[in-house]
Scaffold this motif. Structure first.
Motif, PDB file in Angstrom:
ATOM      1  N   ASP A 122       0.847  -1.191   0.000  1.00 44.69           N
ATOM      2  CA  ASP A 122       0.000   0.000   0.000  1.00 44.69           C
ATOM      3  C   ASP A 122       0.885   1.244   0.000  1.00 44.69           C
ATOM      4  OD1 ASP A 122      -1.687   2.241   1.176  1.00 44.69           O
ATOM      5  OD2 ASP A 122      -3.199   0.666   1.011  1.00 44.69           O
ATOM      6  N   GLY A 123       0.648   2.140  -0.937  1.00 42.77           N
ATOM      7  CA  GLY A 123       1.484   3.331  -1.075  1.00 42.77           C
ATOM      8  C   GLY A 123       1.395   4.298   0.083  1.00 42.77           C
ATOM      9  N   ARG A 124       0.395   4.162   0.929  1.00 40.47           N
ATOM     10  CA  ARG A 124       0.244   5.050   2.081  1.00 40.47           C
ATOM     11  C   ARG A 124       1.073   4.584   3.278  1.00 40.47           C
ATOM     12  NH1 ARG A 124      -6.157   4.595   1.215  1.00 40.47           N
ATOM     13  NH2 ARG A 124      -5.374   2.460   0.918  1.00 40.47           N
ATOM     14  N   VAL A 125       1.684   3.420   3.165  1.00 41.64           N
ATOM     15  CA  VAL A 125       2.518   2.865   4.241  1.00 41.64           C
ATOM     16  C   VAL A 125       3.975   3.183   3.954  1.00 41.64           C
ATOM     17  CG1 VAL A 125       3.306   0.737   5.338  1.00 41.64           C
ATOM     18  CG2 VAL A 125       0.875   1.048   4.814  1.00 41.64           C
ATOM     19  N   ALA A 126       4.639   3.853   4.906  1.00 44.40           N
ATOM     20  CA  ALA A 126       6.032   4.257   4.715  1.00 44.40           C
ATOM     21  C   ALA A 126       7.007   3.153   5.060  1.00 44.40           C
ATOM     22  CB  ALA A 126       6.329   5.494   5.563  1.00 44.40           C
ATOM     23  N   GLY A 149       4.239   2.102   9.352  1.00 44.69           N
ATOM     24  CA  GLY A 149       4.421   3.546   9.473  1.00 44.69           C
ATOM     25  C   GLY A 149       3.563   4.314   8.492  1.00 44.69           C
ATOM     26  N   ALA A 150       3.215   5.535   8.876  1.00 48.43           N
ATOM     27  CA  ALA A 150       2.335   6.371   8.056  1.00 48.43           C
ATOM     28  C   ALA A 150       3.147   7.229   7.095  1.00 48.43           C
ATOM     29  CB  ALA A 150       1.484   7.262   8.952  1.00 48.43           C
ATOM     30  N   ARG A 151       2.849   7.105   5.807  1.00 49.41           N
ATOM     31  CA  ARG A 151       3.456   7.984   4.819  1.00 49.41           C
ATOM     32  C   ARG A 151       2.610   9.246   4.621  1.00 49.41           C
ATOM     33  NH1 ARG A 151       7.113   6.645   0.974  1.00 49.41           N
ATOM     34  NH2 ARG A 151       6.630   4.427   1.174  1.00 49.41           N
ATOM     35  N   ASP A 153      -1.051  11.791   5.872  1.00 46.27           N
ATOM     36  CA  ASP A 153      -1.579  12.446   7.062  1.00 46.27           C
ATOM     37  C   ASP A 153      -2.602  11.561   7.764  1.00 46.27           C
ATOM     38  OD1 ASP A 153      -3.983  12.620   5.627  1.00 46.27           O
ATOM     39  OD2 ASP A 153      -3.614  14.683   5.008  1.00 46.27           O
ATOM     40  N   ALA A 154      -3.115  12.057   8.898  1.00 43.12           N
ATOM     41  CA  ALA A 154      -4.010  11.257   9.740  1.00 43.12           C
ATOM     42  C   ALA A 154      -5.275  10.853   9.007  1.00 43.12           C
ATOM     43  CB  ALA A 154      -4.359  12.036  11.010  1.00 43.12           C
ATOM     44  N   ASN A 155      -5.857  11.769   8.240  1.00 44.38           N
ATOM     45  CA  ASN A 155      -7.097  11.449   7.531  1.00 44.38           C
ATOM     46  C   ASN A 155      -6.883  10.375   6.481  1.00 44.38           C
ATOM     47  OD1 ASN A 155      -8.837  13.412   8.811  1.00 44.38           O
ATOM     48  ND2 ASN A 155      -7.665  14.975   7.733  1.00 44.38           N
ATOM     49  N   THR A 156      -5.761  10.469   5.775  1.00 49.82           N
ATOM     50  CA  THR A 156      -5.462   9.468   4.745  1.00 49.82           C
ATOM     51  C   THR A 156      -5.198   8.109   5.370  1.00 49.82           C
ATOM     52  OG1 THR A 156      -4.521  11.204   3.355  1.00 49.82           O
ATOM     53  CG2 THR A 156      -4.000   8.939   2.763  1.00 49.82           C
ATOM     54  N   MET A 157      -4.603   8.093   6.550  1.00 51.76           N
ATOM     55  CA  MET A 157      -4.330   6.811   7.205  1.00 51.76           C
ATOM     56  C   MET A 157      -5.616   6.148   7.700  1.00 51.76           C
ATOM     57  SD  MET A 157      -1.270   6.437   6.526  1.00 51.76           S
ATOM     58  CE  MET A 157      -1.167   4.807   7.266  1.00 51.76           C
ATOM     59  N   VAL A 158      -6.617   6.937   8.054  1.00 55.62           N
ATOM     60  CA  VAL A 158      -7.913   6.339   8.378  1.00 55.62           C
ATOM     61  C   VAL A 158      -8.512   5.707   7.127  1.00 55.62           C
ATOM     62  CG1 VAL A 158     -10.272   6.812   9.150  1.00 55.62           C
ATOM     63  CG2 VAL A 158      -8.341   7.881  10.322  1.00 55.62           C
ATOM     64  N   ARG A 159      -8.367   6.369   5.981  1.00 53.45           N
ATOM     65  CA  ARG A 159      -8.854   5.774   4.720  1.00 53.45           C
ATOM     66  C   ARG A 159      -8.053   4.513   4.388  1.00 53.45           C
ATOM     67  NH1 ARG A 159      -8.420  11.308   2.878  1.00 53.45           N
ATOM     68  NH2 ARG A 159     -10.421  12.370   3.145  1.00 53.45           N
ATOM     69  N   ALA A 160      -6.755   4.529   4.709  1.00 51.79           N
ATOM     70  CA  ALA A 160      -5.948   3.325   4.492  1.00 51.79           C
ATOM     71  C   ALA A 160      -6.474   2.178   5.345  1.00 51.79           C
ATOM     72  CB  ALA A 160      -4.485   3.616   4.822  1.00 51.79           C
ATOM     73  N   ALA A 161      -6.836   2.476   6.589  1.00 49.46           N
ATOM     74  CA  ALA A 161      -7.428   1.446   7.449  1.00 49.46           C
ATOM     75  C   ALA A 161      -8.756   0.957   6.888  1.00 49.46           C
ATOM     76  CB  ALA A 161      -7.617   2.000   8.862  1.00 49.46           C
ATOM     77  N   ASP A 162      -9.542   1.869   6.316  1.00 52.03           N
ATOM     78  CA  ASP A 162     -10.803   1.471   5.663  1.00 52.03           C
ATOM     79  C   ASP A 162     -10.541   0.401   4.603  1.00 52.03           C
ATOM     80  OD1 ASP A 162     -12.209   3.333   7.144  1.00 52.03           O
ATOM     81  OD2 ASP A 162     -12.188   4.863   5.573  1.00 52.03           O
ATOM     82  N   ASP A 163      -9.501   0.650   3.804  1.00 49.60           N
ATOM     83  CA  ASP A 163      -9.229  -0.226   2.666  1.00 49.60           C
ATOM     84  C   ASP A 163      -8.512  -1.517   3.062  1.00 49.60           C
ATOM     85  OD1 ASP A 163     -10.311   1.780   1.078  1.00 49.60           O
ATOM     86  OD2 ASP A 163      -8.365   2.703   0.660  1.00 49.60           O
ATOM     87  N   LEU A 164      -7.683  -1.468   4.106  1.00 50.60           N
ATOM     88  CA  LEU A 164      -6.820  -2.604   4.423  1.00 50.60           C
ATOM     89  C   LEU A 164      -7.410  -3.578   5.441  1.00 50.60           C
ATOM     90  CD1 LEU A 164      -3.371  -0.758   4.619  1.00 50.60           C
ATOM     91  CD2 LEU A 164      -4.012  -2.526   2.966  1.00 50.60           C
ATOM     92  N   LYS A 165      -8.350  -3.127   6.272  1.00 50.35           N
ATOM     93  CA  LYS A 165      -8.775  -3.991   7.378  1.00 50.35           C
ATOM     94  C   LYS A 165      -9.418  -5.295   6.909  1.00 50.35           C
ATOM     95  CE  LYS A 165     -12.974  -1.245   8.183  1.00 50.35           C
ATOM     96  NZ  LYS A 165     -13.630  -0.318   9.136  1.00 50.35           N
ATOM     97  N   ALA A 166     -10.204  -5.232   5.828  1.00 53.80           N
ATOM     98  CA  ALA A 166     -10.842  -6.460   5.354  1.00 53.80           C
ATOM     99  C   ALA A 166      -9.824  -7.430   4.751  1.00 53.80           C
ATOM    100  CB  ALA A 166     -11.943  -6.140   4.347  1.00 53.80           C
ATOM    101  N   PRO A 167      -8.960  -6.996   3.784  1.00 51.08           N
ATOM    102  CA  PRO A 167      -7.997  -7.951   3.228  1.00 51.08           C
ATOM    103  C   PRO A 167      -6.956  -8.430   4.232  1.00 51.08           C
ATOM    104  CG  PRO A 167      -7.629  -5.733   2.356  1.00 51.08           C
ATOM    105  CD  PRO A 167      -8.930  -5.703   3.064  1.00 51.08           C
TER     106      PRO A 167
END
Length: 720
Positions: A122-126, A149-151, A153-167
């Motif tokens: 995931d490109g949002r992960v540093a 690690g977060a690449r 901001d906080a809002n984008t990382m919440v969206r990353a959690a939205d996308d990653l939690k199921a897979p």
């Protein structure tokens, strides 16, 4: 001392409606009623232009933003993101657990590898940190933590959690459990649960609202007008919020609150306007254009003052320096602006076009043109005769209900606001079981590299700290990062005290951050700003009522009586949410405190809604006073002409707010209970009982206006 005479006292026959001079709002209403096509086209353009963006708003809104800008914890978050591969409070935490296998077993290792690979993709992960023995692998080896690690901001990382939690969760097997948690994961789960609960509540509240409106208006056509304003206001607000997200992050809660206020004000304003229009059209037998003109010159003016009061109340919330708070206030203010604009332009155009058809599809017992309610007139006469017993009883009831508010405790939301079935809560509990009660809320402490050993020793010696990780050097070599695991739950008051103590004792240049510190700093900001917000709301509300009503005592009564209903509502909230009374009935797990954002935000919302009813009642009373100069006529007439509107609007709001208390996470329940109780108490006990009694007891003194103040204030009347 002397008073100014009523500005419009007369007992002579009034001129015909068309010959009466109209104010600017009345002229605006007449223009809308005589240029309906132009008004309809203009609003159609607004609806289409902004409506095109409305469906995209939900994905554009942010899921974070609950922070105190400029606080030490936010500085730590930014520093850790730069220096330590993004491993700050917004990074993702994935828990891998097996009751039968350990981190050394092949199946366990395979799952860890798959989780790490999915996160790295995931490109949002540093960066991805694999489990380390003694730090992120439990003593028994059955639980391990993979950090991402977060690449962004906080809002984008919440969206990353939205996308990653199921897979990521799907990588688990029958023997190995995987759960994504951490602050971003918990916000993701909470926002999703909140959104689902709000949608369920809305689906339930719309038919209830429509039923109450039909009973209140007595006509299907008239009852549909508030929903027209609500839908238009929502569409325009949603589109505007989407456009604002291109400039600055907007909290997902902004849309939720915008919906509530669009519904609340759309109903309140339409009720007041349509009731007055029907009275002028059917009761006074005016033509449709004159009826619209009179309506907007009286009720429309009251709506304008009410809307401005609401906007002032919400503007005060922006004194809290937090992105979530400010964007929520902006969302509500947008909905208020659109509802207010539609009420002052589109609604008179629709009424001008409908004319007598406004009562089509009416109920059989409806009497056309009943602007004055005989029942509320009789109630006013009763209160005039017996004010003391009912007045003292009302004050005693509201005072008794408000007493618990003096022992109200607040705190930032704990893990209990996340549904038990969500992965972030499951992962949180696994971390607590494996690493200790404070492990999910480890403090992140940054320090100059030269002070690393001293800072570690001071942290380890603190009575609230269970474990301290070795100092980790940053990319620049100038700073180190230490993780301090508390001995107490991350949402406990003791941890907040420990954070303040550590900040006072650690060497200069050392900063304490992490998710618990961010919550603590926001709570501190809220505590500091709440008195200021309340003071600004009360002060500006008084000034606006003073301008509208031209009477200092009446303005003070309108503002101060709001505090009684608000205090009583928070007193009840303390019994329910802090002490847990009726928690099993309402289906929530008490935290032992009220969420810290409740007092400041709910106060502004309660005050805004209550001022609707205040303006409706007192503007009607002012209209009678200006016409007759008789205190009894002002009290009884004001109640007779506004009581039914206040009662109906209050019934709708109570029904809507209580639907939010029936489902979903804890914060919407808090919102539904507190707002519902406040509106119920305000409409029934304050506006329809206590304020009329105070008008009776103060008599002509209520309308006293010093001559020096009369020279300063603009000339405002609510008569036509």
């Amino acid at each position: 001392m002397s008073t100014t005479a009523p500005r419009a006292q007369t007992t002579t026959s009034a001129p015909a409606p068309a010959d009466r001079p109209s104010g600017p709002i009345g002229r605006l209403g007449r223009y809308a009623a005589t240029h309906t096509r132009m008004v309809f086209i203009a609003w159609a353009v607004v609806a289409v232009a902004l409506g095109a963006f409305a469906p995209r708003v939900e994905k554009a809104l942010s899921g974070a933003g609950w922070q105190a800008n400029g606080s030490e914890s936010v500085q730590v978050r930014d520093l850790v993101k730069r220096e330590f591969a993004g491993l700050n409070s917004t990074g993702l935490m994935v828990v891998v657990h097996s009751p039968a296998q350990t981190a050394a077993s092949p199946a366990f290792q395979r799952t860890i590898g798959q989780v790490a690979a999915r996160l790295k993709g995931d490109g949002r992960v540093a960066s991805v940190s694999l489990p380390v023995a003694g730090q992120t692998i439990s003593a028994d080896g059955h639980t391990a933590i993979v950090m991402a690690g977060a690449r962004a901001d906080a809002n984008t990382m919440v969206r990353a959690a939205d996308d990653l939690k199921a897979p990521v969760t799907a990588l688990g097997t029958k023997d190995v459990q995987v759960a994504l948690t951490g602050a971003s994961g918990m916000w993701s789960d909470f926002n999703e649960a909140n959104r689902s609960a709000m949608m369920r509540s809305e689906m339930f509240s719309w038919p209830v609202t429509m039923g109450i409106l039909v009973l209140a208006f007595g006509s299907m056509v008239a009852a549909g007008l508030p929903l027209l304003l609500t839908i238009l206001g929502l569409v325009a607000s949603a589109g505007s919020l989407f456009l604002l997200t291109k400039v600055s992050p907007i909290s997902i809660w902004a849309m939720n609150f915008a919906l509530m206020f669009a519904l609340a004000l759309g109903i309140d304003y339409a009720l007041f306007i349509v009731m007055r229009f029907r009275g002028a059209l059917f009761g006074q037998h005016e033509n449709r254009v004159d009826a619209v003109t009179e309506t907007m010159d009286t009720a429309g003016k009251a709506v304008l003052f009410s809307g401005v009061t609401v906007l002032i109340s919400l503007t005060a919330v922006m004194l809290v320096d937090s992105p979530a708070f400010r964007s929520m206030a902006v969302g509500i203010m947008l909905s208020v602006l659109f509802i207010l604009a539609a009420t002052l332009t589109l609604l008179p155009a629709v009424l001008g076009r409908l004319g007598t058809k406004v009562d089509n599809l009416s109920l059989p017992w409806v009497h056309h043109g009943e602007h004055r309610s005989a029942r509320f007139a009789a109630w006013g006469e009763y209160l005039w005769r017996r004010p003391w017993a009912l007045g003292l009883g009302t004050v005693a009831v509201l005072g008794a209900l408000a007493i618990p508010v003096f022992s109200l405790s607040t705190g930032m939301p704990s893990i209990k606001v996340v549904p038990k079935t969500d992965t972030s809560r499951q992962g949180y509990l696994l971390v607590q079981q494996a690493f200790g009660i404070g492990a999910p809320g480890a403090l992140q402490v940054t320090a100059p590299a030269a002070d690393a050993a001293r800072v570690r020793a001071l942290l380890a010696a603190d009575p609230s700290i269970a474990q301290v990780t070795p100092p980790r050097p940053g990319a620049s070599g100038q700073v180190v990062l230490l993780q301090a695991v508390p001995k107490v739950d991350p949402s406990s008051k003791q941890l907040g005290t420990a954070i303040d103590r550590l900040r006072a004792t650690l060497p200069a240049g050392t900063m304490v951050g992490g998710a618990p510190a961010e919550n603590h700093d926001l709570e501190t900001e809220l505590s500091a700003k709440t008195p200021l917000v309340i003071g600004v709301v009360l002060g500006l509300g008084f000034l606006l009522l003073l301008v509208a009503l031209q009477a200092p005592l009446i303005a003070a009564i309108g503002v101060l009586t709001n505090l009684l209903a608000t205090g009583a509502a928070f007193g009840i909230a303390k019994l329910i949410f802090q002490e847990g009374h009726a928690s099993s009935l309402l289906g929530f797990e008490p935290q032992g405190f009220l969420d810290a954002w409740g007092p400041v935000f709910f106060f502004a919302m309660i005050f805004a809604i209550s001022m609707d009813y205040t303006v409706f009642l007192l503007s009607s009373a002012k209209e009678h006073w200006d016409r007759t100069g008789d205190a009894k006529d002002a009290m009884v007439g004001g109640l007779a002409h506004s009581g039914r509107v206040i009662f109906a609007a209050g019934a709708v709001m109570v029904a809507v707010f209580f639907t939010f208390a029936l489902s979903g996470p804890l914060p919407p329940k808090e919102m539904g209970i507190i707002l519902g109780v406040a509106v119920l108490l305000d409409a029934l006990l304050v506006r329809l009982l206590l304020v009329p009694i105070l008008l009776r007891l103060t008599g002509t003194k209520a309308w006293y206006l010093p001559r020096w103040l009369d020279r300063i204030l603009p000339d405002v009347t609510f008569g036509h």
